[in-house]
Motif scaffolding. Structure first.
Motif, PDB file in Angstrom:
ATOM      1  N   VAL A  21       5.856   7.025   7.141  1.00  0.00           N
ATOM      2  CA  VAL A  21       5.955   5.731   7.823  1.00  0.00           C
ATOM      3  C   VAL A  21       5.799   4.633   6.783  1.00  0.00           C
ATOM      4  O   VAL A  21       4.758   4.527   6.130  1.00  0.00           O
ATOM      5  N   GLU A  22       6.846   3.823   6.621  1.00  0.00           N
ATOM      6  CA  GLU A  22       6.789   2.735   5.660  1.00  0.00           C
ATOM      7  C   GLU A  22       6.140   1.506   6.277  1.00  0.00           C
ATOM      8  O   GLU A  22       6.207   1.311   7.502  1.00  0.00           O
ATOM      9  N   PRO A  23       5.532   0.658   5.464  1.00  0.00           N
ATOM     10  CA  PRO A  23       4.854  -0.520   6.014  1.00  0.00           C
ATOM     11  C   PRO A  23       5.795  -1.496   6.695  1.00  0.00           C
ATOM     12  O   PRO A  23       5.360  -2.296   7.522  1.00  0.00           O
ATOM     13  N   PHE A  24       7.101  -1.422   6.378  1.00  0.00           N
ATOM     14  CA  PHE A  24       8.043  -2.333   7.022  1.00  0.00           C
ATOM     15  C   PHE A  24       8.532  -1.805   8.363  1.00  0.00           C
ATOM     16  O   PHE A  24       9.237  -2.499   9.081  1.00  0.00           O
ATOM     17  N   GLY A  25       8.209  -0.561   8.679  1.00  0.00           N
ATOM     18  CA  GLY A  25       8.608  -0.015   9.950  1.00  0.00           C
ATOM     19  C   GLY A  25      10.070   0.400   9.977  1.00  0.00           C
ATOM     20  O   GLY A  25      10.676   0.697   8.955  1.00  0.00           O
ATOM     21  N   SER A  26      10.653   0.414  11.183  1.00  0.00           N
ATOM     22  CA  SER A  26      12.038   0.830  11.366  1.00  0.00           C
ATOM     23  C   SER A  26      12.987  -0.265  10.882  1.00  0.00           C
ATOM     24  O   SER A  26      12.561  -1.368  10.508  1.00  0.00           O
ATOM     25  N   ILE A  27      14.292   0.033  10.926  1.00  0.00           N
ATOM     26  CA  ILE A  27      15.291  -0.941  10.486  1.00  0.00           C
ATOM     27  C   ILE A  27      15.177  -2.229  11.301  1.00  0.00           C
ATOM     28  O   ILE A  27      15.274  -3.340  10.778  1.00  0.00           O
ATOM     29  N   GLY A  79       0.780  -1.228   0.000  1.00  0.00           N
ATOM     30  CA  GLY A  79       0.000   0.000   0.000  1.00  0.00           C
ATOM     31  C   GLY A  79       0.809   1.274   0.000  1.00  0.00           C
ATOM     32  O   GLY A  79       0.260   2.374   0.013  1.00  0.00           O
ATOM     33  N   GLY A  80       2.146   1.158  -0.012  1.00  0.00           N
ATOM     34  CA  GLY A  80       2.991   2.340  -0.059  1.00  0.00           C
ATOM     35  C   GLY A  80       3.204   2.973   1.295  1.00  0.00           C
ATOM     36  O   GLY A  80       2.604   2.577   2.312  1.00  0.00           O
ATOM     37  N   ALA A  81       4.091   3.962   1.332  1.00  0.00           N
ATOM     38  CA  ALA A  81       4.375   4.681   2.575  1.00  0.00           C
ATOM     39  C   ALA A  81       3.180   5.557   2.944  1.00  0.00           C
ATOM     40  O   ALA A  81       2.447   6.052   2.088  1.00  0.00           O
ATOM     41  N   THR A 117       9.934   5.349  -3.981  1.00  0.00           N
ATOM     42  CA  THR A 117       8.968   5.550  -2.902  1.00  0.00           C
ATOM     43  C   THR A 117       7.899   4.468  -2.845  1.00  0.00           C
ATOM     44  O   THR A 117       6.944   4.587  -2.100  1.00  0.00           O
ATOM     45  N   GLY A 118       8.068   3.417  -3.665  1.00  0.00           N
ATOM     46  CA  GLY A 118       7.011   2.417  -3.720  1.00  0.00           C
ATOM     47  C   GLY A 118       5.887   2.821  -4.654  1.00  0.00           C
ATOM     48  O   GLY A 118       4.936   2.061  -4.865  1.00  0.00           O
TER      49      GLY A 118
END
Length: 503
Positions: free
Chosen positions: A141-147, A126-128, A315-316
């Motif tokens: 905020v990206e769907p994968f979260g932080s590192i 769904g993108g950031a 950016t997705g």
């Protein structure tokens, strides 16, 4: 369950790919290369130093006069590489593609491909998203979260080495203000220099790129075991994992390829719509390229990376359109950022001018490669190998010729020195003269045969008188057999008269 999902195959270069290395490794005009009549000569420093000497070479570099220094030599003979097919204006530097430090062949780093794939997977989720903190400041905020939360750390992508580089020039396709809407154009200056017409000069940037239709090995691993272990910890951070991402990690190669194809089809359609709406001189070439790209993507997945991949690729690309309805430093569409410019590669000129966006590659299976590309590619590799062999043979022959020429030069110089020495020695030898030429006083060679008080005794080298002893005043005396010159004359050609002292 398998511990790993492994995706293998080939990467095909569809449009020129440039992934830059360190800034200091770019080639600088007047330092690393010179340009003569549109041809670029990448200079061989060692050969230039050997030819001109270190001082003269260093001074030329310091004064920016390397091109002037090289004006007297055959540039081809003093160059590591000669490039004659870079179209358009060649500026003050050429961006160099990153290479394998051992083989010196161009590569796509695994990190670059991983970044491109991550963008695809961000899009699938769904993108950031834009969220706002307690001060109402926007935060992406990206769907994968932080590192620490990002499960893409379990995705391993190997570097891919390719066989050959080529060089292209690039131009910026840029939107400009028009009536009543924005219009497409080409940038020719840093500020305010965008107009409808394409020109091969002005704001152009040459790049070393991985050559089109080159192939390298694709090796991608999803570590499903590590993913499963992380899930089993029941760490709340792993809530970022959902069925969508699991379908990627646990899916087959075909399923992963289909995810990329679905993403790229939408991306290409949006780029097509952008160039159709904002037409400019020569933009039809780009529209044709994207049309063909859609067809290729249906066969095997297309993905974009490296220079020119642009804002939307990184950016997705969650947007429904790449349209522009406002410009505020960068493009905007419905209040969101959108790219207003594109980096375009070009080759040729006139009717042979060809333009294409940078950075498109195709991921293909080994079977697809074997059926459609293997034969031609292997023939190409054989030609490259043969060309390299021929180049090495020619270089070896050239070095042998240079070595032989140097040996001959040294021999000739030695012979000339010896001859000069002989002539010098001969010049020192006394010379016999005929008495008939002494009607007027001349210097004549003679040899000392003794001393008589204050008188120096000598024999002159005059025909008919060579055994006769004469004397001149010279009280200091001289060693026997010393060659001297005395002033002599014989007005009637019979008698002999000496004058003066030793010369």
């Amino acid at each position: 369950m398998n511990d790993k999902t492994i995706i293998k195959g080939k990467i095909r270069i569809v449009s020129p790919v440039h992934i830059g290395g360190a800034q200091e490794k770019h080639a600088l005009k007047g330092l690393d290369y010179v340009v003569n009549k549109g041809t670029v000569y990448f200079l061989d420093e060692n050969k230039l130093i050997a030819h001109f000497g270190i001082d003269k070479y260093s001074n030329a570099l310091a004064l920016g006069k390397l091109e002037e220094l090289c004006g007297s030599i055959n540039l081809t003979e003093y160059s590591k590489k000669v490039i004659s097919d870079i179209s358009g204006e060649i500026g003050t530097d050429i961006k160099i593609n990153i290479k394998n430090s051992l083989s010196n062949k161009p590569i796509i780093p695994g990190s670059s491909l991983k970044g491109a794939l991550r963008s695809v997977f961000v899009n699938k989720l769904g993108g950031a998203k834009i969220e706002y903190d307690w001060n109402n400041r926007p935060k992406t905020v990206e769907p994968f979260g932080s590192i620490a939360e990002d499960i893409n750390r379990f995705m391993i992508v190997a570097d891919t080495e390719f066989n050959q580089c080529s060089f292209v020039n690039t131009k910026t396709f840029n939107l400009r203000f028009g009536q009543p809407d924005f219009k497409g154009g080409w940038k020719h200056e840093l500020r305010g220099g965008t107009n409808d017409q394409f020109h091969s000069s002005g704001f152009t940037f040459p790049h070393e790129v991985i050559a089109q239709n080159d192939f390298g090995d694709l090796h991608l691993v999803f570590n499903t075991k590590s993913l499963q272990n992380t899930k089993n910890t029941r760490d709340p951070k792993i809530l970022k994992i959902n069925n969508q991402i699991e379908s990627i990690y646990y899916g087959s190669q075909q399923q992963v390829f289909e995810i990329i194809q679905n993403y790229s089809a939408k991306f290409i359609e949006k780029e097509l719509a952008f160039f159709r709406k904002f037409e400019a001189n020569q933009s039809g070439e780009i529209i044709t390229f994207y049309g063909n790209l859609l067809i290729e993507n249906k066969k095997m997945p297309i993905i974009r990376l490296g220079l020119g991949s642009g804002f939307h690729s990184m950016t997705g690309d969650p947007y429904d359109s790449h349209d522009i309805d406002a410009i505020d430093r960068r493009g905007k569409y419905n209040g969101k950022d959108s790219a207003k410019s594109r980096k375009i590669a070009f080759r040729g000129s006139g009717d042979d001018l060809r333009l294409m966006p940078l950075g498109f590659i195709q991921l293909i299976t080994d079977e697809y490669y074997d059926e459609y590309f293997k034969e031609k590619h292997e023939e190409k590799l054989k030609r490259i190998e043969q060309a390299e062999k021929s180049k090495k043979i020619a270089e070896t022959q050239k070095q042998e010729e240079i070595k032989k020429a140097n040996e001959n030069r040294i021999k000739v110089e030695a012979e000339a020195i010896e001859m000069a020495k002989i002539k010098a020695e001969e010049a020192l030898q006394p010379k016999m003269v005929e008495i008939s030429i002494l009607k007027k006083a001349k210097w004549v060679d003679a040899v000392v045969v003794g001393q008589n008080g204050k008188m120096l005794k000598f024999k002159p080298f005059i025909s008919g008188f060579e055994e006769k002893v004469f004397e001149i005043s010279y009280s200091a005396g001289m060693p026997l057999d010393t060659v001297i010159q005395v002033m002599c004359m014989s007005p009637n050609g019979k008698c002999y008269n000496s004058k003066g002292l030793r010369k």
